[in-house]
Design an enzyme around this catalytic site. Structure first.
Site, PDB file in Angstrom:
ATOM      1  N   HIS A 116       0.832  -1.221   0.000  1.00 14.63           N
ATOM      2  CA  HIS A 116       0.000   0.000   0.000  1.00 14.63           C
ATOM      3  C   HIS A 116       0.865   1.269   0.000  1.00 14.63           C
ATOM      4  CE1 HIS A 116      -3.262  -2.766   1.302  1.00 14.63           C
ATOM      5  NE2 HIS A 116      -2.284  -3.286   2.021  1.00 14.63           N
ATOM      6  N   SER A 175      13.483  21.759 -16.910  1.00 16.24           N
ATOM      7  CA  SER A 175      12.237  22.490 -17.104  1.00 16.24           C
ATOM      8  C   SER A 175      12.539  23.752 -17.895  1.00 16.24           C
ATOM      9  CB  SER A 175      11.646  22.853 -15.743  1.00 16.24           C
ATOM     10  OG  SER A 175      10.779  23.957 -15.868  1.00 16.24           O
ATOM     11  N   LYS A 216      14.944  22.327 -11.822  1.00 13.69           N
ATOM     12  CA  LYS A 216      14.313  21.022 -12.019  1.00 13.69           C
ATOM     13  C   LYS A 216      15.203  20.003 -12.728  1.00 13.69           C
ATOM     14  CE  LYS A 216      10.742  19.778 -11.187  1.00 13.69           C
ATOM     15  NZ  LYS A 216       9.402  19.982 -11.726  1.00 13.69           N
ATOM     16  N   GLU A 268       8.943   8.396 -16.863  1.00 16.27           N
ATOM     17  CA  GLU A 268       7.541   8.789 -17.063  1.00 16.27           C
ATOM     18  C   GLU A 268       7.036   8.337 -18.433  1.00 16.27           C
ATOM     19  OE1 GLU A 268       6.790  12.911 -14.771  1.00 16.27           O
ATOM     20  OE2 GLU A 268       8.530  12.881 -16.068  1.00 16.27           O
TER      21      GLU A 268
END
Ligand code: ARG
Length: 456
Positions: free
Chosen positions: A160, A281, A287, A294
């Protein structure tokens, strides 16, 4: 004004195909990828036709020479594909006749594009499975190498996404190894069923010529010849299976990708990505984003879509061939490219990961990871597990309220919870011992993990 006629089937038609229809029905821009398989299949077919005396031996030689030249033209990027060729099968035949004259027109004897395209697809799937299996093995090697390099590193194991019990980082990585092992088995199994020669089925009912499909099967190294011509030209279940195996593989890669996204976040900080595998970024100078992971996760959606597309194409097709089947190629090719791309990029990324062992180890201090071990300890003292669970639950509640770890409870405090606690409970509150005890089955015990790694 109807356009000029220029199709192999033009005999039956009063006018040429409308340009919009030609554009709509053409698949050449997609199926040109099948060219090497189309040529290999045509060569084997031509050898067989000549050997069976169905075409003159001299024409067979001419055809074979012509096909070899076309193969080279394609490989060299010199072949000109035109939309009026419609598909790769007609493009190659058109070029063959251009090159060798009327003898080229004998190649299509005892064959239809229906069994021809089924053949090309089976050859393609068979070859691509070979290549995907290699990619899977390379990815598994990268997992094993990373696991070996960090064999002693401990991390919180999760359920979980909550801290659960300590596990070896290597154990966690090897879970993916198991998954990919089964993926490889699924692909190999799919290859077995793809390994059937459909040629000889003709358009649908078989051929009137005395062909020898066994010879073609031998030349193309097919395990067997299709037993039913209708099935041979109209079934694409081997593609569905391939796409399903790809979808499952993509799921596994996506789960790892998700973990890389989590682990590289500042909240986790378990791993750092190399600069050349991360992206920045356009607005936030600080960033460093895990776009590769992803995208592996995101592309999985396309791979699922390909499976659903193929199932949907098939679901209501009456036997035998229907032009709907031409739509099998985009999903098939896309899954091949996407799954191979994901495997390749993750295989390249894994050895470059910085593993932050200290952060992983530090994370194991939180979340009462050894609570189960204390319950197990009570069981060794004769307490039924349910009761032991309850007692340790109370210990955790107390520690939570007082913001202290389980390890800080004194023997007296333990004994306030149950008279079964003795000084030896300390031995059960050591992470090292907790890991070592999980030696049965596929547990995370270092000895187990070491044994598994030795076998890989
Ligand atoms: N391009 C077609 C396909 O991919 C080849 C078979 C065409 N057959 C036909 N009868 N029109 O399915």
């Amino acid at each position: 004004m109807p356009a000029k006629k220029s199709k192999p089937w033009e005999g039956r038609f009063a006018t040429a195909t409308a340009p919009i229809v030609e554009e709509f029905t053409a698949s050449i821009h997609v199926d040109k990828r099948l060219a090497p398989y189309d040529i290999a299949g045509s060569l084997a077919h031509c050898h067989m036709l000549a050997a069976c005396g169905i075409i003159p031996a001299a024409d067979g030689k001419k055809i074979a020479r012509g096909l070899a030249e076309i193969e080279k033209e394609i490989a060299d990027g010199e072949f000109v594909y035109t939309q009026s060729d419609e598909d790769i099968h007609m493009a190659i035949e058109r070029r063959l006749i251009e090159k060798i004259g009327p003898a080229g027109g004998r190649l299509h004897t005892a064959r239809s594009r229906n069994d021809q395209v089924a053949l090309d697809l089976r050859l393609f799937v068979r070859a691509e499975i070979g290549s995907i299996l290699k990619s899977i093995t390379a990815f598994q090697k990268a997992l094993v190498a990373l696991a070996r390099k960090h064999q002693k590193v401990v991390m919180p194991g999760y359920t979980h996404l909550q801290h659960a019990q300590p596990v070896l980082f290597a154990h966690h990585l090897l879970a993916y190894h198991e998954q990919l092992e089964r993926d490889g088995e699924r692909f190999a199994d799919c290859r077995r069923r793809a390994d059937v020669l459909p040629l000889g089925a003709g358009a649908l009912a078989g051929t009137t010529f005395p062909i020898d499909p066994e010879q073609v099967a031998r030349e193309l190294r097919f395990a067997k010849v299709a037993a039913n011509s209708l099935d041979a030209v109209s079934e694409r279940d081997f593609i569905v299976e391939f796409l399903a195996a790809g979808a499952i593989t993509a799921t596994h890669l996506s789960r790892l990708a998700e973990e890389l996204v989590l682990w590289s976040s500042s909240e986790f900080g378990f791993v750092a990505l190399p600069d050349d595998f991360a992206t920045g970024s356009s607005i936030m100078p600080q960033k460093k984003n895990p776009d590769v992971a992803e995208l592996v996760r995101g592309k999985t959606g396309r791979v699922y879509g390909n499976l659903v597309a193929m199932l949907t194409i098939m679901k209501a097709l009456p036997l035998s061939y229907n032009r709907d089947l031409q739509e099998d190629k985009p999903p098939l090719f896309d899954t091949v490219d996407t799954v191979k791309g994901c495997l390749a990029v993750l295989t390249a990324l894994l050895p470059r990961l910085t593993v932050n062992a200290d952060r992983m180890q530090a994370a194991t201090a939180e979340g009462y990871l050894l609570a189960t071990d204390v319950a197990d300890y009570l069981v060794t003292k004769g307490v039924p597990f349910r009761e032991a669970h309850h007692i340790v639950g109370r210990a955790v509640r107390r520690c939570l309220a007082e913001n202290r770890p389980l390890e800080s409870l004194s023997i007296r405090e333990w004994q306030e919870l149950s008279k079964h606690f003795g000084a030896d409970v300390r031995e059960w509150l050591s992470q090292e011992a907790a890991l070592a005890r999980r030696a049965a089955g596929g547990g995370t015990a270092p000895a187990n993990v070491a044994r598994r790694l030795r076998g890989l």
